[in-house]
Design an enzyme around this catalytic site. Structure first.
Site, short mmCIF file in Angstrom:
data_model
loop_
_atom_site.label_atom_id
_atom_site.label_comp_id
_atom_site.label_asym_id
_atom_site.label_seq_id
_atom_site.Cartn_x
_atom_site.Cartn_y
_atom_site.Cartn_z
N SER A 9 -5.53 10.90 32.57
CA SER A 9 -5.95 10.56 31.10
C SER A 9 -5.70 11.86 30.21
CB SER A 9 -7.23 9.88 31.09
OG SER A 9 -7.55 9.92 29.77
N HIS A 34 -1.68 8.40 30.95
CA HIS A 34 -2.43 7.61 30.40
C HIS A 34 -2.94 8.04 28.95
CE1 HIS A 34 -5.47 4.39 30.82
NE2 HIS A 34 -6.20 4.91 30.32
N ASP A 36 -5.38 7.35 25.88
CA ASP A 36 -6.59 6.65 25.28
C ASP A 36 -6.75 6.59 23.95
OD1 ASP A 36 -8.35 7.68 28.32
OD2 ASP A 36 -7.73 5.69 27.74
N MET A 38 -8.57 5.38 20.59
CA MET A 38 -9.86 4.78 20.21
C MET A 38 -9.93 4.95 18.71
SD MET A 38 -12.13 6.82 23.04
CE MET A 38 -11.82 6.99 24.66
N HIS A 67 -3.56 2.93 26.65
CA HIS A 67 -4.61 2.12 26.72
C HIS A 67 -5.51 1.97 25.33
CE1 HIS A 67 -9.21 2.00 28.39
NE2 HIS A 67 -8.59 0.80 27.41
N MET A 69 -8.22 0.93 22.83
CA MET A 69 -9.40 0.74 22.61
C MET A 69 -9.85 0.65 21.05
SD MET A 69 -10.93 3.42 25.44
CE MET A 69 -9.29 4.15 25.44
N MET A 138 -12.21 -1.44 34.16
CA MET A 138 -12.88 -0.29 33.86
C MET A 138 -14.09 0.16 35.02
SD MET A 138 -11.37 0.87 31.06
CE MET A 138 -12.49 2.17 30.63
N ASP A 176 -9.76 2.45 35.72
CA ASP A 176 -9.96 3.45 34.73
C ASP A 176 -11.22 4.00 34.34
OD1 ASP A 176 -8.97 3.43 31.05
OD2 ASP A 176 -9.13 4.96 32.58
C1 DX5 Z 1 -12.53 5.84 28.93
C2 DX5 Z 1 -11.02 6.06 29.08
C3 DX5 Z 1 -10.70 6.59 30.43
C4 DX5 Z 1 -11.16 8.05 30.65
C5 DX5 Z 1 -11.16 8.35 31.92
O1 DX5 Z 1 -12.82 5.20 27.61
O2 DX5 Z 1 -10.39 4.79 29.09
O3 DX5 Z 1 -9.30 6.57 30.66
O4 DX5 Z 1 -10.35 8.80 29.92
O5 DX5 Z 1 -11.61 9.87 32.25
P1 DX5 Z 1 -12.42 10.04 33.72
O6 DX5 Z 1 -11.49 9.92 34.75
O7 DX5 Z 1 -12.94 11.55 33.41
O8 DX5 Z 1 -13.60 8.92 33.70
ZN ZN Z 2 -8.30 4.60 29.51
#
Ligand code: DX5
Ligand code: ZN
Length: 218
Positions: A9, A34, A36, A38, A67, A69, A138, A176
């Site tokens: 990620s 990955h 993320d 947001m 991903h 969010m 998650m 994740d």
């Molecule tokens: C959290 C993300 C994850 C996160 C994972 O909201 O969806 O992908 O970045 O990071 P680690 O592996 O450090 O928990």
């Molecule tokens: Zn993620």
């Protein structure tokens, strides 16, 4: 080489040079990147959107595992796919019609998935199994990297894998959040085959070795 996939990620990457982090992760042997996304509404953090995914697309040949969010993912999925996403996962609790969105994602030739938060049962995925390429479980509440793995996510992986096998669905199960070299093998034993490594990979003093360890190769 086993069939376990590692998806670092970039939330834990270098935001001052995210393209370089993507190139690094590719060099370290990652199977996916990955990304993320947001929006500061679905989760209390804001990262990046379609223009960044479009830019990162130029930095690697390996699949972008995006991903979302965000609220109203159906509004933005077309542009994330245009930007180069190969896998799009979203939170069904943020979507008006998850089945319709999964169909749309697949109609664009992109892998489709839903994301199950720690306080959501995996049975949420059951009505959509025909439409799913991946279910993300998650290991933390979404919004930040570097959090501690929530142990109650483990039996959910097992339950989902057993349900999928019993009903003849060959889906990817991704974990994740909170994945480390210490807990990865237990997650694989519980049925996941894709692991997101954010802080565990990017904070490692030997990221390439960490990718291999998460995959169970060393
Ligand atoms: C959290 C993300 C994850 C996160 C994972 O909201 O969806 O992908 O970045 O990071 P680690 O592996 O450090 O928990
Ligand atoms: Zn993620």
């Amino acid at each position: 080489m086993n069939n376990i996939k590692i998806s670092p990620s970039i939330l834990s990457g270098r935001f001052e040079a995210l393209g370089e982090s993507v190139k690094d992760a590719t060099k370290w042997g990652a199977d996916y990147i990955h990304c993320d996304v947001m929006d500061g509404r679905f989760v209390p953090n804001i990262t990046f959107g379609m223009p960044m995914v479009k830019a990162l697309r130029k930095c690697t040949h390996i699949p972008l595992d995006v991903h979302l969010m965000i609220v109203e993912p159906e509004k933005y999925v077309p542009e994330f796919i245009d930007a180069g996403a190969d896998i799009v996962t979203f939170h069904p609790d943020a979507c008006h019609d998850s089945g319709k969105l999964l169909d749309y994602i697949r109609s664009r030739g992109v892998k489709a998935g839903i994301v199950i938060n720690p306080d959501v049962p995996v049975s949420v995925a059951y009505p959509y199994m025909e439409k799913l390429d991946m279910v993300v479980i998650m290991g933390v509440f979404p919004g930040f990297g570097g959090q501690k793995f929530i142990e109650s996510a483990l039996p959910k992986m097992k339950e989902l894998r057993e349900y999928a096998e019993k009903n003849g669905y060959s889906i990817d199960i991704e974990v994740d959040g909170g994945v480390t070299e210490e807990n990865a093998s237990l997650m694989i034993l519980s049925g996941v085959n894709v692991l997101v490594g954010g802080s565990s990979v990017f904070r490692s003093n030997d990221p390439a070795a960490t990718v291999k360890k998460l995959r169970g190769e060393i």
